[in-house]
Motif scaffolding. Structure first.
Motif, PDB file in Angstrom:
ATOM      1  N   LEU A  14     -55.468 -12.168  -0.200  1.00 26.28           N
ATOM      2  CA  LEU A  14     -55.196 -12.519   1.193  1.00 26.28           C
ATOM      3  C   LEU A  14     -54.729 -13.967   1.311  1.00 26.28           C
ATOM      4  CD1 LEU A  14     -58.453 -10.976   2.696  1.00 26.28           C
ATOM      5  CD2 LEU A  14     -56.253  -9.850   2.308  1.00 26.28           C
ATOM      6  N   ASP A  16     -53.630 -16.543   4.367  1.00 25.39           N
ATOM      7  CA  ASP A  16     -53.463 -16.852   5.784  1.00 25.39           C
ATOM      8  C   ASP A  16     -54.131 -18.191   6.028  1.00 25.39           C
ATOM      9  OD1 ASP A  16     -53.925 -16.815   8.794  1.00 25.39           O
ATOM     10  OD2 ASP A  16     -52.935 -14.876   8.523  1.00 25.39           O
ATOM     11  N   ARG A  22     -58.567 -14.114   7.579  1.00 27.90           N
ATOM     12  CA  ARG A  22     -58.879 -13.673   6.213  1.00 27.90           C
ATOM     13  C   ARG A  22     -60.206 -12.919   6.176  1.00 27.90           C
ATOM     14  NH1 ARG A  22     -57.550 -19.060   5.035  1.00 27.90           N
ATOM     15  NH2 ARG A  22     -59.658 -19.420   4.238  1.00 27.90           N
ATOM     16  N   ARG A  23     -61.203 -13.413   6.893  1.00 27.13           N
ATOM     17  CA  ARG A  23     -62.513 -12.739   6.931  1.00 27.13           C
ATOM     18  C   ARG A  23     -62.388 -11.344   7.547  1.00 27.13           C
ATOM     19  NH1 ARG A  23     -64.543 -17.995   7.922  1.00 27.13           N
ATOM     20  NH2 ARG A  23     -64.357 -17.739  10.156  1.00 27.13           N
ATOM     21  N   ALA A  26     -60.588  -9.074   5.115  1.00 25.20           N
ATOM     22  CA  ALA A  26     -61.473  -8.760   3.990  1.00 25.20           C
ATOM     23  C   ALA A  26     -62.495  -7.699   4.380  1.00 25.20           C
ATOM     24  CB  ALA A  26     -62.163 -10.027   3.486  1.00 25.20           C
ATOM     25  N   ILE A  37     -61.245  -7.165  -2.939  1.00 26.86           N
ATOM     26  CA  ILE A  37     -60.572  -8.394  -2.529  1.00 26.86           C
ATOM     27  C   ILE A  37     -60.551  -9.315  -3.746  1.00 26.86           C
ATOM     28  CG2 ILE A  37     -60.544 -10.353  -0.941  1.00 26.86           C
ATOM     29  CD1 ILE A  37     -60.023  -7.549   0.339  1.00 26.86           C
ATOM     30  N   GLU A  40     -58.663 -15.208  -1.909  1.00 21.39           N
ATOM     31  CA  GLU A  40     -58.100 -15.662  -0.643  1.00 21.39           C
ATOM     32  C   GLU A  40     -57.528 -17.052  -0.818  1.00 21.39           C
ATOM     33  OE1 GLU A  40     -60.898 -15.667   2.560  1.00 21.39           O
ATOM     34  OE2 GLU A  40     -61.784 -13.757   1.958  1.00 21.39           O
ATOM     35  N   SER A  41     -56.545 -17.349   0.035  1.00 20.61           N
ATOM     36  CA  SER A  41     -55.954 -18.685   0.048  1.00 20.61           C
ATOM     37  C   SER A  41     -55.515 -19.006   1.468  1.00 20.61           C
ATOM     38  CB  SER A  41     -54.744 -18.737  -0.890  1.00 20.61           C
ATOM     39  OG  SER A  41     -54.050 -19.967  -0.760  1.00 20.61           O
TER      40      SER A  41
END
Length: 135
Positions: A14, A16, A22-23, A26, A37, A40-41
């Motif tokens: 992910l 955003d 993102r949460r 996810a 997952i 994330e970034s």
């Protein structure tokens, strides 16, 4: 052999700049059987390296942050890792942005406001297709 245990896992990464988005992604994507997952970034210059290192199968990303559209990540993924499915999920839905993302190599494009659920369904479809191919 338990088929649930042998079913392939699809890793989703992910990207955003909004942590809450993102949460939410996810949480929703984790409900899909076979989805993990991968990471994330919040965007930025190292996003490509992090996605590749995670061995992601799918990248759900918003290329619009910091007041501008950054198509470099989509282009890099499309060229260097075409096996990674790129799904754009953004609030910047003007047709010019859509065309630019598609030209950069995005596989799917969704409006974050109106098509959030559709983006999640696209991931589910990709995961199911991948599972069917390996069966």
């Amino acid at each position: 052999m338990d088929t649930a245990m042998s079913a392939p896992v699809s890793k989703v990464f992910l990207v955003d700049d909004a942590a809450e988005v993102r949460r939410r992604l996810a949480r929703l994507l984790a409900l899909i059987p076979g989805v993990v997952i991968a990471g994330e970034s919040g965007g930025g210059e190292r996003a490509f390296e992090i996605i590749v290192a995670s061995q992601a199968d799918v990248a759900v990303l918003d290329p619009c942050f910091g007041g501008r559209t950054n198509l470099v990540l989509i282009q890099a993924l499309s060229r260097a890792r075409p096996s990674i499915v790129s799904i754009v999920l953004t609030n910047h839905c003007a047709s010019a942005c859509r065309r630019a993302c598609e030209a950069a190599g995005a596989d799917f494009f969704f409006d974050k406001t109106a098509e959030f659920t559709l983006a999640c369904r696209a991931v589910e479809t990709i995961v199911n297709a991948r599972r069917a191919r390996s069966a």
